[in-house]
Design a protein around this motif. Structure first.
Motif, PDB file in Angstrom:
ATOM      1  N   THR A 299     -38.533 -65.395  73.318  1.00  0.00           N
ATOM      2  CA  THR A 299     -37.298 -65.964  73.778  1.00  0.00           C
ATOM      3  C   THR A 299     -37.355 -66.466  75.048  1.00  0.00           C
ATOM      4  O   THR A 299     -36.952 -67.567  75.609  1.00  0.00           O
ATOM      5  N   VAL A 300     -38.046 -65.740  76.158  1.00  0.00           N
ATOM      6  CA  VAL A 300     -38.344 -65.996  77.525  1.00  0.00           C
ATOM      7  C   VAL A 300     -39.615 -67.305  77.666  1.00  0.00           C
ATOM      8  O   VAL A 300     -38.814 -68.146  78.388  1.00  0.00           O
ATOM      9  N   ALA A 301     -40.271 -67.181  76.632  1.00  0.00           N
ATOM     10  CA  ALA A 301     -40.956 -68.589  76.633  1.00  0.00           C
ATOM     11  C   ALA A 301     -40.474 -69.745  76.365  1.00  0.00           C
ATOM     12  O   ALA A 301     -40.499 -70.716  76.926  1.00  0.00           O
ATOM     13  N   LEU A 302     -39.493 -69.447  75.360  1.00  0.00           N
ATOM     14  CA  LEU A 302     -38.816 -70.662  74.919  1.00  0.00           C
ATOM     15  C   LEU A 302     -37.749 -71.172  76.171  1.00  0.00           C
ATOM     16  O   LEU A 302     -37.568 -72.279  76.420  1.00  0.00           O
ATOM     17  N   LEU A 303     -37.078 -70.137  76.877  1.00  0.00           N
ATOM     18  CA  LEU A 303     -36.062 -70.581  77.946  1.00  0.00           C
ATOM     19  C   LEU A 303     -36.767 -71.424  79.079  1.00  0.00           C
ATOM     20  O   LEU A 303     -36.331 -72.139  79.576  1.00  0.00           O
ATOM     21  N   VAL A 304     -37.952 -70.810  79.245  1.00  0.00           N
ATOM     22  CA  VAL A 304     -38.903 -71.146  80.660  1.00  0.00           C
ATOM     23  C   VAL A 304     -39.369 -72.817  80.327  1.00  0.00           C
ATOM     24  O   VAL A 304     -39.308 -73.691  80.922  1.00  0.00           O
ATOM     25  N   THR A 305     -39.804 -72.785  78.932  1.00  0.00           N
ATOM     26  CA  THR A 305     -40.127 -74.355  78.675  1.00  0.00           C
ATOM     27  C   THR A 305     -38.881 -75.159  78.428  1.00  0.00           C
ATOM     28  O   THR A 305     -38.954 -76.336  79.215  1.00  0.00           O
ATOM     29  N   LEU A 306     -37.712 -74.930  78.031  1.00  0.00           N
ATOM     30  CA  LEU A 306     -36.736 -75.690  78.100  1.00  0.00           C
ATOM     31  C   LEU A 306     -36.349 -76.027  79.536  1.00  0.00           C
ATOM     32  O   LEU A 306     -35.702 -77.150  79.873  1.00  0.00           O
ATOM     33  N   TYR A 307     -36.287 -74.867  80.473  1.00  0.00           N
ATOM     34  CA  TYR A 307     -35.979 -75.034  81.667  1.00  0.00           C
ATOM     35  C   TYR A 307     -36.761 -76.219  82.658  1.00  0.00           C
ATOM     36  O   TYR A 307     -36.457 -77.061  83.372  1.00  0.00           O
ATOM     37  N   CYS A 308     -37.781 -75.912  82.216  1.00  0.00           N
ATOM     38  CA  CYS A 308     -39.030 -76.941  82.886  1.00  0.00           C
ATOM     39  C   CYS A 308     -38.810 -78.404  82.511  1.00  0.00           C
ATOM     40  O   CYS A 308     -38.850 -79.310  83.265  1.00  0.00           O
ATOM     41  N   PHE A 309     -38.754 -78.455  81.128  1.00  0.00           N
ATOM     42  CA  PHE A 309     -38.463 -79.895  80.680  1.00  0.00           C
ATOM     43  C   PHE A 309     -36.880 -80.558  81.069  1.00  0.00           C
ATOM     44  O   PHE A 309     -36.862 -81.513  81.583  1.00  0.00           O
ATOM     45  N   ALA A 310     -36.043 -79.517  81.322  1.00  0.00           N
ATOM     46  CA  ALA A 310     -34.682 -79.978  81.784  1.00  0.00           C
ATOM     47  C   ALA A 310     -34.671 -80.516  83.208  1.00  0.00           C
ATOM     48  O   ALA A 310     -34.316 -81.682  83.600  1.00  0.00           O
ATOM     49  N   VAL A 311     -35.340 -79.738  83.948  1.00  0.00           N
ATOM     50  CA  VAL A 311     -35.405 -79.901  85.594  1.00  0.00           C
ATOM     51  C   VAL A 311     -36.400 -81.333  85.842  1.00  0.00           C
ATOM     52  O   VAL A 311     -36.208 -81.807  86.815  1.00  0.00           O
ATOM     53  N   SER A 312     -37.475 -81.337  85.021  1.00  0.00           N
ATOM     54  CA  SER A 312     -38.480 -82.292  85.286  1.00  0.00           C
ATOM     55  C   SER A 312     -38.177 -83.682  84.642  1.00  0.00           C
ATOM     56  O   SER A 312     -38.770 -84.801  84.954  1.00  0.00           O
ATOM     57  N   GLY A 313     -37.114 -83.568  83.744  1.00  0.00           N
ATOM     58  CA  GLY A 313     -36.789 -84.939  83.120  1.00  0.00           C
ATOM     59  C   GLY A 313     -35.497 -85.436  83.615  1.00  0.00           C
ATOM     60  O   GLY A 313     -35.066 -86.383  83.187  1.00  0.00           O
TER      61      GLY A 313
END
Length: 313
Positions: A299-313
């Motif tokens: 869950t943490v890995a998924l949330l971090v991945t989504l967060y990084c994509f959201a702030v970078s895109g």
């Protein structure tokens, strides 16, 4: 840092919620050994997750050792750098220091308590051997009151009074089988380990409650082992006949902890998983214990991945 955050989430989830969901296993329909495995495995996961998370957080984000572990660190730093200060690194190293300090505290408590327990156990057994006559693994003490307990260690022993010989043979053998089950299952070591964790990490509910729960569960597990070999009725009778008034706290005694609960358990114990081999059942219980940890990390890995994509895109 992602894996470290996942381990911290797992330690939090298991440490605070496990005492509630482990109650499901505390039923006569489930082998006591499975519930015992659930408690001890959960404590082990928490005890290992904290130092491993601390070590991972202490690793520099650009070390190349972690891959996904460093993703959260680099991603968050790219966003939270203010005035040349990488605040994610500050939080990471601060958290690592706290976790490693807790690990050091746990190690110190463990060393002190294990040494004290070994010394007390060695002195107690040495004194008993000078006063008693050994017959196999049993040290027989003078005394008309039936009493029995076991002392753990590399060469654990069972201590019993001659009053135990006055009981019917079935009850006497049930008592000795109960104490042998403690030695065979290394129950003394499990209780000591939980005492150490509770003393080192008392602010975690699972660790704080583990000693009391495990003390009862090791007795239930030993009762179940004795009942399998000699029947539940002799074990119930022996629980009522044997005293534990003079037994040392470092020992496990037949009739000291939660006697009323154990009598009720023996009366209604009808495990549904009787066809499942004991070792297979323990493996299943340990595997299920790891599920919250795996889910937390994923869950943490998924949330971090989504967060990084959201702030970078």
């Amino acid at each position: 840092m992602t894996l470290a955050l996942g381990l911290l989430a797992a330690a939090f989830l298991i440490g605070f919620l496990a005492p509630f969901y482990l109650r499901i296993a505390a039923t006569p329909l489930v082998r006591p050994g499975l519930a015992l495995t659930g408690w001890t495995s959960s404590v082990l996961v928490v005890a290992l997750a904290l130092p491993v998370a601390g070590l991972l957080l202490a690793i520099p984000g650009d070390s190349g050792l972690d891959g996904l572990v460093g993703m959260a660190d680099s991603c968050v730093n790219a966003i939270l750098v203010r005035d040349g200060v990488a605040w994610a690194d500050v939080a990471r190293l601060g958290t690592a220091a706290v976790l490693l300090a807790l690990t050091g505290r746990t190690i110190i408590v463990a060393v002190v308590r294990v040494r004290r327990s070994r010394r007390q156990r060695r002195d107690h057994v040495r004194l008993l051997r000078s006063l008693t006559r050994a017959e196999g693994p049993v040290l027989w003490l003078d005394g008309s009151v039936p009493m029995a307990y076991s002392v753990g260690g590399r060469r654990g022993v069972i201590v019993a009074t001659h009053g135990l010989r006055q009981l019917p043979a079935s009850e006497r053998e049930a008592v000795l089988a109960h104490e042998k089950a403690h030695l065979r299952g290394h129950h003394h070591a499990l209780v000591l380990a939980c005492d150490v964790i509770a003393a080192a990490l008392p602010f975690i509910p699972l660790c704080r409650r583990a000693p009391g729960a495990v003390r009862v569960l090791v007795e239930l597990a030993a009762d179940a082992a004795a009942a399998r070999g000699h029947g539940a009725a002799p074990v119930r009778s022996a629980l009522l006949a044997v005293t534990a008034g003079q037994t040392p706290r470092t020992a496990l005694a037949m009739s000291r902890d939660a006697v009323s609960v154990r009598l009720l358990w023996l009366e209604s114990h009808r495990p549904r998983l009787t066809k499942l081999p004991a070792r297979a059942g323990y493996a299943v219980a340990a595997t299920l214990t790891a599920v919250p940890a795996v889910v937390s990390i994923a869950t943490v890995a998924l949330l971090v991945t989504l967060y990084c994509f959201a702030v970078s895109g």
